[in-house]
Design an enzyme around this catalytic site. Sequence first.
Site, PDB file in Angstrom:
ATOM      1  N   GLU A  38     106.907  30.130  93.249  1.00  8.01           N
ATOM      2  CA  GLU A  38     106.626  28.757  92.834  1.00  8.01           C
ATOM      3  C   GLU A  38     105.165  28.415  93.127  1.00  8.01           C
ATOM      4  O   GLU A  38     104.655  28.740  94.219  1.00  8.01           O
ATOM      5  CB  GLU A  38     107.563  27.818  93.620  1.00  8.01           C
ATOM      6  CG  GLU A  38     108.121  26.682  92.843  1.00  8.01           C
ATOM      7  CD  GLU A  38     109.157  27.102  91.781  1.00  8.01           C
ATOM      8  OE1 GLU A  38     108.747  27.357  90.631  1.00  8.01           O
ATOM      9  OE2 GLU A  38     110.344  27.146  92.111  1.00  8.01           O
ATOM     10  N   THR A  40     102.654  29.744  91.902  1.00 12.63           N
ATOM     11  CA  THR A  40     101.815  30.942  91.856  1.00 12.63           C
ATOM     12  C   THR A  40     101.247  31.154  90.458  1.00 12.63           C
ATOM     13  O   THR A  40     100.237  31.828  90.305  1.00 12.63           O
ATOM     14  CB  THR A  40     102.644  32.193  92.229  1.00 12.63           C
ATOM     15  OG1 THR A  40     103.856  32.182  91.462  1.00 12.63           O
ATOM     16  CG2 THR A  40     102.982  32.196  93.713  1.00 12.63           C
ATOM     17  N   ASP A  41     101.892  30.570  89.429  1.00 15.24           N
ATOM     18  CA  ASP A  41     101.514  30.943  88.052  1.00 15.24           C
ATOM     19  C   ASP A  41     100.085  30.562  87.701  1.00 15.24           C
ATOM     20  O   ASP A  41      99.350  31.348  87.117  1.00 15.24           O
ATOM     21  CB  ASP A  41     102.514  30.417  87.012  1.00 15.24           C
ATOM     22  CG  ASP A  41     102.672  28.905  86.954  1.00 15.24           C
ATOM     23  OD1 ASP A  41     102.193  28.203  87.872  1.00 15.24           O
ATOM     24  OD2 ASP A  41     103.287  28.419  85.974  1.00 15.24           O
ATOM     25  N   GLY A 127     113.534  19.414  87.188  1.00 13.45           N
ATOM     26  CA  GLY A 127     112.732  20.584  87.558  1.00 13.45           C
ATOM     27  C   GLY A 127     113.253  21.863  86.931  1.00 13.45           C
ATOM     28  O   GLY A 127     113.000  22.954  87.428  1.00 13.45           O
ATOM     29  N   LEU A 128     113.981  21.742  85.836  1.00 16.07           N
ATOM     30  CA  LEU A 128     114.599  22.923  85.214  1.00 16.07           C
ATOM     31  C   LEU A 128     113.970  23.223  83.848  1.00 16.07           C
ATOM     32  O   LEU A 128     114.537  23.946  83.037  1.00 16.07           O
ATOM     33  CB  LEU A 128     116.119  22.723  85.101  1.00 16.07           C
ATOM     34  CG  LEU A 128     116.820  22.527  86.454  1.00 16.07           C
ATOM     35  CD1 LEU A 128     118.303  22.212  86.251  1.00 16.07           C
ATOM     36  CD2 LEU A 128     116.671  23.762  87.348  1.00 16.07           C
ATOM     37  N   SER A 129     112.801  22.661  83.589  1.00 19.35           N
ATOM     38  CA  SER A 129     111.987  23.002  82.406  1.00 19.35           C
ATOM     39  C   SER A 129     112.601  22.581  81.085  1.00 19.35           C
ATOM     40  O   SER A 129     112.581  23.331  80.103  1.00 19.35           O
ATOM     41  CB  SER A 129     111.695  24.508  82.355  1.00 19.35           C
ATOM     42  OG  SER A 129     110.926  24.877  83.421  1.00 19.35           O
ATOM     43  N   SER A 130     113.107  21.353  81.027  1.00 24.53           N
ATOM     44  CA  SER A 130     113.617  20.866  79.741  1.00 24.53           C
ATOM     45  C   SER A 130     112.478  20.775  78.724  1.00 24.53           C
ATOM     46  O   SER A 130     112.689  21.021  77.528  1.00 24.53           O
ATOM     47  CB  SER A 130     114.297  19.512  79.913  1.00 24.53           C
ATOM     48  OG  SER A 130     113.387  18.562  80.395  1.00 24.53           O
ATOM     49  N   ASP A 175     107.178  28.332  82.999  1.00 23.72           N
ATOM     50  CA  ASP A 175     108.354  27.793  82.316  1.00 23.72           C
ATOM     51  C   ASP A 175     108.481  28.341  80.899  1.00 23.72           C
ATOM     52  O   ASP A 175     109.569  28.735  80.456  1.00 23.72           O
ATOM     53  CB  ASP A 175     108.275  26.262  82.246  1.00 23.72           C
ATOM     54  CG  ASP A 175     107.967  25.637  83.591  1.00 23.72           C
ATOM     55  OD1 ASP A 175     108.133  26.324  84.619  1.00 23.72           O
ATOM     56  OD2 ASP A 175     107.546  24.473  83.628  1.00 23.72           O
TER      57      ASP A 175
HETATM   58  C1  GLA Z   1     106.134  23.443  86.976  1.00 22.06           C
HETATM   59  C2  GLA Z   1     105.079  24.025  86.041  1.00 22.06           C
HETATM   60  C3  GLA Z   1     105.024  25.551  86.156  1.00 22.06           C
HETATM   61  C4  GLA Z   1     104.901  26.000  87.602  1.00 22.06           C
HETATM   62  C5  GLA Z   1     105.945  25.292  88.466  1.00 22.06           C
HETATM   63  C6  GLA Z   1     105.783  25.596  89.931  1.00 22.06           C
HETATM   64  O1  GLA Z   1     107.409  23.843  86.559  1.00 22.06           O
HETATM   65  O2  GLA Z   1     105.364  23.669  84.719  1.00 22.06           O
HETATM   66  O3  GLA Z   1     103.967  26.043  85.387  1.00 22.06           O
HETATM   67  O4  GLA Z   1     103.609  25.796  88.084  1.00 22.06           O
HETATM   68  O5  GLA Z   1     105.910  23.880  88.298  1.00 22.06           O
HETATM   69  O6  GLA Z   1     106.061  26.916  90.177  1.00 22.06           O
END
Ligand code: GLA
Length: 389
Positions: A38, A40-41, A127-130, A175
């Site tokens: 988390e 790190t991207d 926090g699940l990337s909708s 994501d």
């Molecule tokens: C969000 C961002 C991702 C990533 C995470 C943390 O989901 O969209 O790019 O940085 O937070 O890991």
Amino acid sequence: MTDDRAAAARAATAFAARFGREPEGVWAAPGRVTVIGEHTDYNGGFVLPVALPHTTRAALARRDDGLLVLTSVQHPGEDAEVAVAGLRPGRPGGWAAYPAGVVHALADRVPGGLSVLVDGDVPVGAGLSSSAALCCSVALAVRDLLGLELDADALVDVARRAENDFAGAPTGILDQSASVLCTAGHALFLDTRDGTREQVPLDLAAAGLALLVIDTGTTHEHAAGGYADRRRECEEAARRLGVGLLREVGDVAGLAPLADGSAEGDLLLRRARHVVTEDARVLEVVAALRGAADPRAIGPLLTAGHESLRDDFAVSVPLVDACVDAALAGGAHGARMVGGGFGGSVVALVDSGGVDAVTAAVTARFARERRPAPRTVVVVPSAGARRLA
Ligand code: GLA
């Protein structure tokens, strides 16, 4: 979590009701949960997400009037209608900014216009990337429908640009990569610096384990600002260390120059320490999963990741910490916050037979905090973006 065939039929029916014709196809892209890796991207580091069974579906048809018409089952009354040539950041805004951003990124390759209906079940604000699921489903749909030459990496990039440049969300690439590249039964081990990746088998059920996702139901109002602050702090730490990306700092010892005795130096040291130790945890988790070792071994690494996000990176909130503590007290082998932080979900590694006990422990804790019982779901690593019909 609708099965693909039912999901495609539901989207096609809604499309026909709205546009008075059948769509030319239906596509889907999932949300994600990060196993480890988390924040790190955007530092060029490692990530290890799995795709959720929950998806956003996009039903599309071409138009010949140059318009982009966007409608969402989840946002009734918030349709958007804009000329493709007139798309600008902020126009349209709201939920429609995400699919519009995708079309904007491809606008010079979209002759005519598009009718787009989206429907989905990825929990929003958890926090699940909708938003990545939304962007990736539309990006894949536009590519297939118009026969554009875009490989998976280019699709990821289009979806990321839609979020960064059009919707104004300064995300990294985790994501969108998860939503496009994940495969069923696997976690995606991705090196965000050069894009190399490996599908790591993750059959937790065979080991008597489950990934339990707990949506705490909170989203901090400063989440976006907090995320941008952390990105700036990481950039500043890298600058002071003379590297382009924190990934290039091999170990914690390499962070010593940050400790200059000032409060700011100490803060940057803690932020960078999270990134460096999180990269190491991703590698350790991948090594454990690749080997024959019992996957329970990764539990403590997940919990260590949470402690680092809480103490060094300062992106957790008390309710999320309480959720992690309760999950561990209820028998989880490891638990951590998911995504950007400041609220959202927790993921816990639990025995298949222990899901109820962990859920009960978390629910009891939430009741003590006078919070409603959180939504929970057992996540099976699922497929990435795909055509449904
Ligand atoms: C969000 C961002 C991702 C990533 C995470 C943390 O989901 O969209 O790019 O940085 O937070 O890991």
